[in-house]
Write an enzyme that holds these catalytic residues in place. Structure first.
Site, PDB file in Angstrom:
ATOM      1  N   GLY A  21      44.720  56.707  25.129  1.00 17.78           N
ATOM      2  CA  GLY A  21      45.138  55.352  24.757  1.00 17.78           C
ATOM      3  C   GLY A  21      44.694  54.900  23.374  1.00 17.78           C
ATOM      4  O   GLY A  21      45.410  54.182  22.687  1.00 17.78           O
ATOM      5  N   GLU A  50      38.020  52.164  22.135  1.00 17.86           N
ATOM      6  CA  GLU A  50      38.914  52.083  23.291  1.00 17.86           C
ATOM      7  C   GLU A  50      40.167  51.297  22.931  1.00 17.86           C
ATOM      8  O   GLU A  50      40.146  50.462  22.019  1.00 17.86           O
ATOM      9  CB  GLU A  50      38.170  51.339  24.394  1.00 17.86           C
ATOM     10  CG  GLU A  50      38.090  51.849  25.758  1.00 17.86           C
ATOM     11  CD  GLU A  50      39.174  52.623  26.423  1.00 17.86           C
ATOM     12  OE1 GLU A  50      40.207  52.970  25.826  1.00 17.86           O
ATOM     13  OE2 GLU A  50      38.981  52.879  27.607  1.00 17.86           O
ATOM     14  N   ASP A  67      39.946  46.406  30.581  1.00 24.70           N
ATOM     15  CA  ASP A  67      40.663  45.638  31.604  1.00 24.70           C
ATOM     16  C   ASP A  67      39.663  45.276  32.706  1.00 24.70           C
ATOM     17  O   ASP A  67      38.883  44.347  32.549  1.00 24.70           O
ATOM     18  CB  ASP A  67      41.812  46.544  32.080  1.00 24.70           C
ATOM     19  CG  ASP A  67      42.744  45.903  33.076  1.00 24.70           C
ATOM     20  OD1 ASP A  67      43.102  44.737  32.902  1.00 24.70           O
ATOM     21  OD2 ASP A  67      43.129  46.574  34.048  1.00 24.70           O
ATOM     22  N   LYS A 110      40.943  42.216  27.841  1.00 25.63           N
ATOM     23  CA  LYS A 110      41.524  41.338  28.881  1.00 25.63           C
ATOM     24  C   LYS A 110      40.362  40.658  29.604  1.00 25.63           C
ATOM     25  O   LYS A 110      39.900  41.117  30.646  1.00 25.63           O
ATOM     26  CB  LYS A 110      42.321  42.173  29.891  1.00 25.63           C
ATOM     27  CG  LYS A 110      43.685  42.656  29.433  1.00 25.63           C
ATOM     28  CD  LYS A 110      44.426  43.289  30.623  1.00 25.63           C
ATOM     29  CE  LYS A 110      45.657  44.042  30.206  1.00 25.63           C
ATOM     30  NZ  LYS A 110      46.212  44.891  31.279  1.00 25.63           N
ATOM     31  N   ARG A 131      53.698  55.647  24.013  1.00 25.60           N
ATOM     32  CA  ARG A 131      52.435  55.567  23.271  1.00 25.60           C
ATOM     33  C   ARG A 131      52.727  55.532  21.769  1.00 25.60           C
ATOM     34  O   ARG A 131      51.916  55.062  20.976  1.00 25.60           O
ATOM     35  CB  ARG A 131      51.576  56.804  23.549  1.00 25.60           C
ATOM     36  CG  ARG A 131      51.010  56.876  24.961  1.00 25.60           C
ATOM     37  CD  ARG A 131      49.967  57.982  25.025  1.00 25.60           C
ATOM     38  NE  ARG A 131      49.616  58.359  26.382  1.00 25.60           N
ATOM     39  CZ  ARG A 131      48.692  57.759  27.123  1.00 25.60           C
ATOM     40  NH1 ARG A 131      48.033  56.718  26.656  1.00 25.60           N
ATOM     41  NH2 ARG A 131      48.429  58.190  28.344  1.00 25.60           N
TER      42      ARG A 131
HETATM   43  P1  IMP Z   1      39.714  49.519  33.076  1.00 26.69           P
HETATM   44  O1  IMP Z   1      38.900  50.668  33.573  1.00 26.69           O
HETATM   45  O2  IMP Z   1      40.354  48.762  34.214  1.00 26.69           O
HETATM   46  O3  IMP Z   1      38.956  48.590  32.142  1.00 26.69           O
HETATM   47  O4  IMP Z   1      40.949  50.096  32.316  1.00 26.69           O
HETATM   48  C1  IMP Z   1      40.823  50.698  31.158  1.00 26.69           C
HETATM   49  C2  IMP Z   1      41.930  51.699  30.879  1.00 26.69           C
HETATM   50  O5  IMP Z   1      43.132  51.470  31.604  1.00 26.69           O
HETATM   51  C3  IMP Z   1      42.287  51.548  29.439  1.00 26.69           C
HETATM   52  O6  IMP Z   1      41.518  52.435  28.673  1.00 26.69           O
HETATM   53  C4  IMP Z   1      43.750  51.890  29.410  1.00 26.69           C
HETATM   54  O7  IMP Z   1      43.891  53.268  29.157  1.00 26.69           O
HETATM   55  C5  IMP Z   1      44.264  51.529  30.764  1.00 26.69           C
HETATM   56  N1  IMP Z   1      44.922  50.213  30.706  1.00 26.69           N
HETATM   57  C6  IMP Z   1      44.385  49.009  31.030  1.00 26.69           C
HETATM   58  N2  IMP Z   1      45.251  47.999  30.828  1.00 26.69           N
HETATM   59  C7  IMP Z   1      46.364  48.580  30.344  1.00 26.69           C
HETATM   60  C8  IMP Z   1      47.639  48.045  29.896  1.00 26.69           C
HETATM   61  O8  IMP Z   1      47.907  46.836  29.898  1.00 26.69           O
HETATM   62  N3  IMP Z   1      48.538  48.960  29.456  1.00 26.69           N
HETATM   63  C9  IMP Z   1      48.282  50.317  29.426  1.00 26.69           C
HETATM   64  N4  IMP Z   1      47.121  50.831  29.806  1.00 26.69           N
HETATM   65  C10 IMP Z   1      46.164  49.985  30.264  1.00 26.69           C
HETATM   66 MG    MG Z   2      42.036  53.809  27.429  1.00 31.46          MG
END
Ligand code: IMP
Ligand code: MG
Length: 186
Positions: free
Chosen positions: A41, A95, A99, A128, A163
């Protein structure tokens, strides 16, 4: 219709600002710092940010996965470990988006325990803030998002697609359906 969240000019502006702040932050480090891109990402953000660092830095990457489609699975898999000896160095984790915080929580703990860095700096293009299930200290962010929309582009994917789009947007229902079809059939 696509709703643009961060256009190319805004992205480059954020990279410039964060690179300037990091340059000051890292000025007194004795050892060369390691910038660690979280693949896939952060691919674009990692390159646009690091090419603005006007000081000696090392680049490495780590690959993890936690998302399937548009949902976090809540468990993180390490797909590729970093190779650099980070002991006693500052590690800057780069990163695309924080999220729930589960991935970043995993990464900071993993790197701290395995590599014993001098310190860890967390940089994310998007934060977020209202999606967190695990608290995370973010040092630098490109843009804070109050809404929990699923974003695509500039590294962020839906089913591994788009991407390569140079800006970040929220797709509409029709585009989701098209991309789902495409991913399933091509
Ligand atoms: P987390 O572990 O829930 O904080 O998610 C983190 C990972 O999920 C990020 O590094 C992204 O790769 C993916 N991710 C989170 N939100 C999005 C989004 O809105 N679009 C695409 N990928 C996302
Ligand atoms: Mg990521």
């Amino acid at each position: 219709m696509r709703k643009i969240v961060f256009n190319e000019t805004e992205i480059q502006g954020a990279c410039e600002r964060i690179a300037n702040e990091l340059t000051k932050d890292l000025a007194n480090d004795e050892k060369i710092p390691v910038f660690l891109g979280v693949m896939k990402g952060a691919l674009n953000f990692f390159m646009d940010l690091t090419k603005r660092m006007e000081m000696p830095i090392y680049l490495d990457y780590i690959q993890i996965s936690s998302y399937e489609g548009t949902k976090s699975t809540g468990n993180v898999k390490l797909l590729h470990d970093l190779r650099f000896d980070c002991e006693g160095r500052t590690v800057i984790i780069v990163e695309d988006i924080v999220d729930t915080g589960v991935s970043m929580n995993y990464l900071t703990k993993y790197i701290q325990e395995k590599y014993n860095p001098k310190r860890i700096i967390v940089v994310t293009l998007f934060d977020k803030i209202n999606a967190r299930t695990v608290p995370i200290k973010i040092d630098y962010s490109g843009k804070v998002l109050a809404q929990n929309d699923f974003l695509i582009g500039y590294g962020l994917d839906y089913k591994e697609l788009h991407r390569n789009v140079p800006y970040v947007y929220i797709p509409d229902e029709d585009e989701y359906n098209e991309l789902t079809d495409l991913a399933n059939n091509s």
